[in-house]
Design a protein around this motif. Structure first.
Motif, PDB file in Angstrom:
ATOM      1  N   THR A 133      -8.878   8.719  14.261  1.00  0.00           N
ATOM      2  CA  THR A 133      -8.114   9.733  13.547  1.00  0.00           C
ATOM      3  C   THR A 133      -8.551   9.802  12.090  1.00  0.00           C
ATOM      4  O   THR A 133      -9.074   8.836  11.534  1.00  0.00           O
ATOM      5  CB  THR A 133      -6.609   9.416  13.592  1.00  0.00           C
ATOM      6  N   PRO A 134      -8.329  10.950  11.438  1.00  0.00           N
ATOM      7  CA  PRO A 134      -8.652  11.069  10.012  1.00  0.00           C
ATOM      8  C   PRO A 134      -7.636  10.371   9.116  1.00  0.00           C
ATOM      9  O   PRO A 134      -7.895  10.160   7.941  1.00  0.00           O
ATOM     10  CB  PRO A 134      -8.650  12.587   9.787  1.00  0.00           C
ATOM     11  N   GLU A 135      -6.471  10.029   9.677  1.00  0.00           N
ATOM     12  CA  GLU A 135      -5.452   9.367   8.862  1.00  0.00           C
ATOM     13  C   GLU A 135      -5.942   8.000   8.401  1.00  0.00           C
ATOM     14  O   GLU A 135      -6.568   7.262   9.146  1.00  0.00           O
ATOM     15  CB  GLU A 135      -4.144   9.201   9.640  1.00  0.00           C
ATOM     16  N   THR A 136      -5.641   7.672   7.162  1.00  0.00           N
ATOM     17  CA  THR A 136      -6.011   6.359   6.648  1.00  0.00           C
ATOM     18  C   THR A 136      -4.789   5.543   6.230  1.00  0.00           C
ATOM     19  O   THR A 136      -4.906   4.343   6.007  1.00  0.00           O
ATOM     20  CB  THR A 136      -6.940   6.498   5.435  1.00  0.00           C
ATOM     21  N   GLN A 137      -3.638   6.170   6.114  1.00  0.00           N
ATOM     22  CA  GLN A 137      -2.424   5.445   5.755  1.00  0.00           C
ATOM     23  C   GLN A 137      -1.753   4.892   7.005  1.00  0.00           C
ATOM     24  O   GLN A 137      -1.476   5.633   7.946  1.00  0.00           O
ATOM     25  CB  GLN A 137      -1.451   6.350   5.007  1.00  0.00           C
ATOM     26  N   LEU A 138      -1.492   3.612   6.990  1.00  0.00           N
ATOM     27  CA  LEU A 138      -0.855   2.987   8.144  1.00  0.00           C
ATOM     28  C   LEU A 138       0.504   3.607   8.446  1.00  0.00           C
ATOM     29  O   LEU A 138       0.889   3.755   9.603  1.00  0.00           O
ATOM     30  CB  LEU A 138      -0.694   1.484   7.887  1.00  0.00           C
ATOM     31  N   SER A 139       1.213   4.002   7.405  1.00  0.00           N
ATOM     32  CA  SER A 139       2.560   4.546   7.578  1.00  0.00           C
ATOM     33  C   SER A 139       2.579   5.894   8.305  1.00  0.00           C
ATOM     34  O   SER A 139       3.635   6.347   8.744  1.00  0.00           O
ATOM     35  CB  SER A 139       3.241   4.693   6.211  1.00  0.00           C
ATOM     36  N   GLU A 140       1.400   6.549   8.442  1.00  0.00           N
ATOM     37  CA  GLU A 140       1.328   7.832   9.127  1.00  0.00           C
ATOM     38  C   GLU A 140       1.424   7.697  10.647  1.00  0.00           C
ATOM     39  O   GLU A 140       1.640   8.677  11.353  1.00  0.00           O
ATOM     40  CB  GLU A 140       0.015   8.543   8.771  1.00  0.00           C
ATOM     41  N   PHE A 141       1.275   6.487  11.143  1.00  0.00           N
ATOM     42  CA  PHE A 141       1.308   6.260  12.586  1.00  0.00           C
ATOM     43  C   PHE A 141       2.720   5.888  13.026  1.00  0.00           C
ATOM     44  O   PHE A 141       3.554   5.476  12.223  1.00  0.00           O
ATOM     45  CB  PHE A 141       0.322   5.151  12.968  1.00  0.00           C
ATOM     46  N   ARG A 172       9.432   2.629   6.647  1.00  0.00           N
ATOM     47  CA  ARG A 172       8.033   2.236   6.864  1.00  0.00           C
ATOM     48  C   ARG A 172       7.117   2.919   5.859  1.00  0.00           C
ATOM     49  O   ARG A 172       6.175   2.315   5.336  1.00  0.00           O
ATOM     50  CB  ARG A 172       7.575   2.578   8.289  1.00  0.00           C
ATOM     51  N   ALA A 173       7.378   4.195   5.591  1.00  0.00           N
ATOM     52  CA  ALA A 173       6.551   4.945   4.646  1.00  0.00           C
ATOM     53  C   ALA A 173       6.593   4.301   3.266  1.00  0.00           C
ATOM     54  O   ALA A 173       5.573   4.246   2.560  1.00  0.00           O
ATOM     55  CB  ALA A 173       7.020   6.395   4.580  1.00  0.00           C
ATOM     56  N   ARG A 174       7.760   3.814   2.887  1.00  0.00           N
ATOM     57  CA  ARG A 174       7.915   3.184   1.582  1.00  0.00           C
ATOM     58  C   ARG A 174       7.296   1.782   1.568  1.00  0.00           C
ATOM     59  O   ARG A 174       6.587   1.401   0.628  1.00  0.00           O
ATOM     60  CB  ARG A 174       9.397   3.109   1.218  1.00  0.00           C
ATOM     61  N   LEU A 175       7.519   1.048   2.633  1.00  0.00           N
ATOM     62  CA  LEU A 175       7.059  -0.334   2.694  1.00  0.00           C
ATOM     63  C   LEU A 175       5.551  -0.454   2.869  1.00  0.00           C
ATOM     64  O   LEU A 175       4.906  -1.345   2.299  1.00  0.00           O
ATOM     65  CB  LEU A 175       7.767  -1.057   3.848  1.00  0.00           C
ATOM     66  N   LEU A 176       4.962   0.466   3.642  1.00  0.00           N
ATOM     67  CA  LEU A 176       3.543   0.366   4.002  1.00  0.00           C
ATOM     68  C   LEU A 176       2.659   1.342   3.231  1.00  0.00           C
ATOM     69  O   LEU A 176       1.539   1.615   3.646  1.00  0.00           O
ATOM     70  CB  LEU A 176       3.380   0.616   5.509  1.00  0.00           C
ATOM     71  N   SER A 177       3.138   1.845   2.112  1.00  0.00           N
ATOM     72  CA  SER A 177       2.432   2.910   1.395  1.00  0.00           C
ATOM     73  C   SER A 177       1.057   2.491   0.875  1.00  0.00           C
ATOM     74  O   SER A 177       0.193   3.341   0.652  1.00  0.00           O
ATOM     75  CB  SER A 177       3.294   3.415   0.230  1.00  0.00           C
ATOM     76  N   SER A 178       0.821   1.208   0.661  1.00  0.00           N
ATOM     77  CA  SER A 178      -0.459   0.759   0.114  1.00  0.00           C
ATOM     78  C   SER A 178      -1.449   0.313   1.194  1.00  0.00           C
ATOM     79  O   SER A 178      -2.566  -0.097   0.864  1.00  0.00           O
ATOM     80  CB  SER A 178      -0.234  -0.411  -0.864  1.00  0.00           C
ATOM     81  N   LEU A 179      -1.045   0.379   2.454  1.00  0.00           N
ATOM     82  CA  LEU A 179      -1.898  -0.105   3.532  1.00  0.00           C
ATOM     83  C   LEU A 179      -2.748   1.018   4.113  1.00  0.00           C
ATOM     84  O   LEU A 179      -2.243   2.092   4.431  1.00  0.00           O
ATOM     85  CB  LEU A 179      -1.050  -0.745   4.621  1.00  0.00           C
ATOM     86  N   ARG A 180      -4.040   0.750   4.247  1.00  0.00           N
ATOM     87  CA  ARG A 180      -5.000   1.722   4.758  1.00  0.00           C
ATOM     88  C   ARG A 180      -5.678   1.180   6.005  1.00  0.00           C
ATOM     89  O   ARG A 180      -5.817  -0.030   6.176  1.00  0.00           O
ATOM     90  CB  ARG A 180      -6.059   2.032   3.693  1.00  0.00           C
ATOM     91  N   VAL A 181      -6.130   2.111   6.864  1.00  0.00           N
ATOM     92  CA  VAL A 181      -6.806   1.709   8.098  1.00  0.00           C
ATOM     93  C   VAL A 181      -8.062   2.542   8.321  1.00  0.00           C
ATOM     94  O   VAL A 181      -8.186   3.664   7.836  1.00  0.00           O
ATOM     95  CB  VAL A 181      -5.881   1.872   9.333  1.00  0.00           C
ATOM     96  N   SER A 182      -9.002   1.951   9.042  1.00  0.00           N
ATOM     97  CA  SER A 182     -10.157   2.665   9.562  1.00  0.00           C
ATOM     98  C   SER A 182     -10.107   2.483  11.073  1.00  0.00           C
ATOM     99  O   SER A 182     -10.431   1.414  11.591  1.00  0.00           O
ATOM    100  CB  SER A 182     -11.466   2.089   9.007  1.00  0.00           C
ATOM    101  N   SER A 183      -9.659   3.531  11.762  1.00  0.00           N
ATOM    102  CA  SER A 183      -9.524   3.433  13.219  1.00  0.00           C
ATOM    103  C   SER A 183     -10.881   3.371  13.910  1.00  0.00           C
ATOM    104  O   SER A 183     -10.988   2.909  15.040  1.00  0.00           O
ATOM    105  CB  SER A 183      -8.715   4.618  13.756  1.00  0.00           C
TER     106      SER A 183
END
Length: 302
Positions: free
Chosen positions: A135-143, A82-93
Motif C-alpha cells: 500500500t502507499p500508506e506509510t503511517q501505521l495508524s492508517e491501518f 491509535r491515530a494519536r498514539l501511533l502518529s510517529s510510526l511509519r511502515v514500508s509494506s
C-alpha cells in the motif's frame, strides 16, 4: 559562553567538525546497558557478534524500564486513540519494515534509503508466511487494528535513538523557534510541557512507545552505518550498493564538544528540569555520556 548566539555556535560547529574528523574513532566495548564507548584509541569495526550483543543489552534495558514504568503495552481499540498514539510510526509494506520517525536521529537518511530500495524494486528473499498487500500508506495508524497487530508481529521494527540533549541542540541549531539563546530556547521547551511538546524535542518514549512496540533493533546515532549494515544483512536486504554515508559519524564528536559548552549556559534549575523532562529516555536507553544522566531522578520520582 553565557547566551551564546546561534551564529557563533554555527561557526564553532563547522570548525570543530573539521578538526574532529580524524578523531572519529570508537571502540566496540559495551557497557552501561548497550552504550557503545564514546572514546577509543584505535579505529575498530563493529563485528556482527558485537552488534548482536549490543542489541541484546539495549533491549534488556528497555524491558526493565517497561516493567517499572507502567507504559501502554497493547494498541488501543479506538481508532482515534491509535491515530494519536501511533502518529510517529511509519511502515514500508513492500520491505516489511516499521520504524519511528523522530527528527535529528538519522531517520531522514533512513527514509531516503528505503525510498531508493522501493524504487529499485528490491524484494525480501523470504516473504511473509501469508500474502500482504503493498500500500502507499506509510503511517501505521492508517491501518485497522487487525493489520496493525499483524505488522507488529511480523515486520522488522527499528528504533533510532540519540542523546536527548543533543537532539535539543540540533533543533536549536536548525533555527526551530525564535529564542535568541540556547538557555531561553530550553526554557521555552520546559514551559511547553510534555503534552504540548513539539515532535522535534518530545521524548523518544512518548513518540515511539517502546513498551507497546517490541522493537527488534535499537540503533544509536553516531554508529548508524555499521549498525544498519548488520541490521539489513540480517533482514535479507542489500547493503553495500545501497547504504548511504550517514552524516552522524561526521558530527558525533562535534556534538559531544558542543554539548559541554552549551550545558554550561544553563542554570542548575534548568538542568534539573531538563533531566526530569527526559527522565523516561534517560532510563530506557543507554545514554551514559549524556550531561543529563547524572541528574536523573530515581524511578520512585518518575
Amino acid at each position: 559562553m553565557r547566551f551564546l548566539p546561534r551564529l557563533v555556535i554555527s561557526a564553532a560547529l563547522g570548525i570543530a567538525t573539521f578538526l574532529s574528523w580524524r578523531l572519529l574513532l570508537w571502540s566496540p566495548a559495551t557497557g552501561q546497558g548497550g552504550d557503545l564507548a564514546p572514546r577509543a584509541e584505535e579505529d575498530l569495526t563493529l563485528t556482527l557478534d558485537t552488534f548482536i550483543h549490543v542489541q541484546q543489552l539495549r533491549k534488556k534495558r528497555l524491558r526493565a524500564f517497561c516493567s517499572l514504568s507502567g507504559k501502554v503495552t497493547t494498541p488501543p481499540r479506538s481508532r482515534e486513540k491509535r491515530a494519536r498514539l501511533l502518529s510517529s510510526l511509519r511502515v514500508s509494506s513492500k520491505l516489511n519494515l516499521l520504524y519511528c520517525q523522530v527528527p535529528s536521529t538519522g531517520v531522514e537518511e533512513w527514509q531516503q534509503f528505503l525510498e531508493k530500495l522501493e524504487k529499485e524494486n528490491v524484494t525480501l528473499p523470504v516473504p511473509l508466511p501469508y500474502p500482504w498487500r503493498h500500500t502507499p500508506e506509510t503511517q501505521l495508524s492508517e491501518f485497522n487494528l487487525t493489520e496493525i497487530e499483524a505488522m507488529l508481529g511480523s515486520y522488522t521494527k527499528v528504533l533510532f535513538v540519540r542523546d536527548p540533549f543533543q537532539r535539543l541542540i540540533s533543533t536549536f541549531m536548525q533555527g526551530m523557534g525564535s529564542s535568541p539563546s540556547f538557555s531561553s530556547f530550553v526554557q521555552d521547551v520546559l514551559d511547553s510541557g510534555q503534552h504540548s511538546a513539539s515532535v522535534a524535542w518530545k521524548p523518544l518514549v512518548s513518540l515511539c512507545h517502546p513498551c507497546l512496540i517490541q522493537y527488534d533493533y535499537v540503533v544509536m546515532f553516531g554508529f548508524l552505518r555499521q549498525e544498519l549494515g548488520h541490521l539489513l544483512q540480517r533482514a535479507g536486504l542489500p547493503v553495500d550498493s545501497f547504504l548511504p554515508e550517514f552524516t552522524d559519524t561526521q558530527v558525533r564528536w562535534t556534538y559531544s564538544w558542543l554539548s559541554e559548552q552549551m550545558f554550561r549556559e544553563l542554570s542548575l534549575q534548568q538542568k534539573k528540569q531538563l533531566s526530569h523532562f527526559y527522565r523516561w529516555d534517560l532510563a530506557a536507553f543507554p545514554f551514559s555520556s549524556s550531561f543529563l544522566t547524572d541528574l536523573l531522578s530515581t524511578p520512585e520520582t518518575w
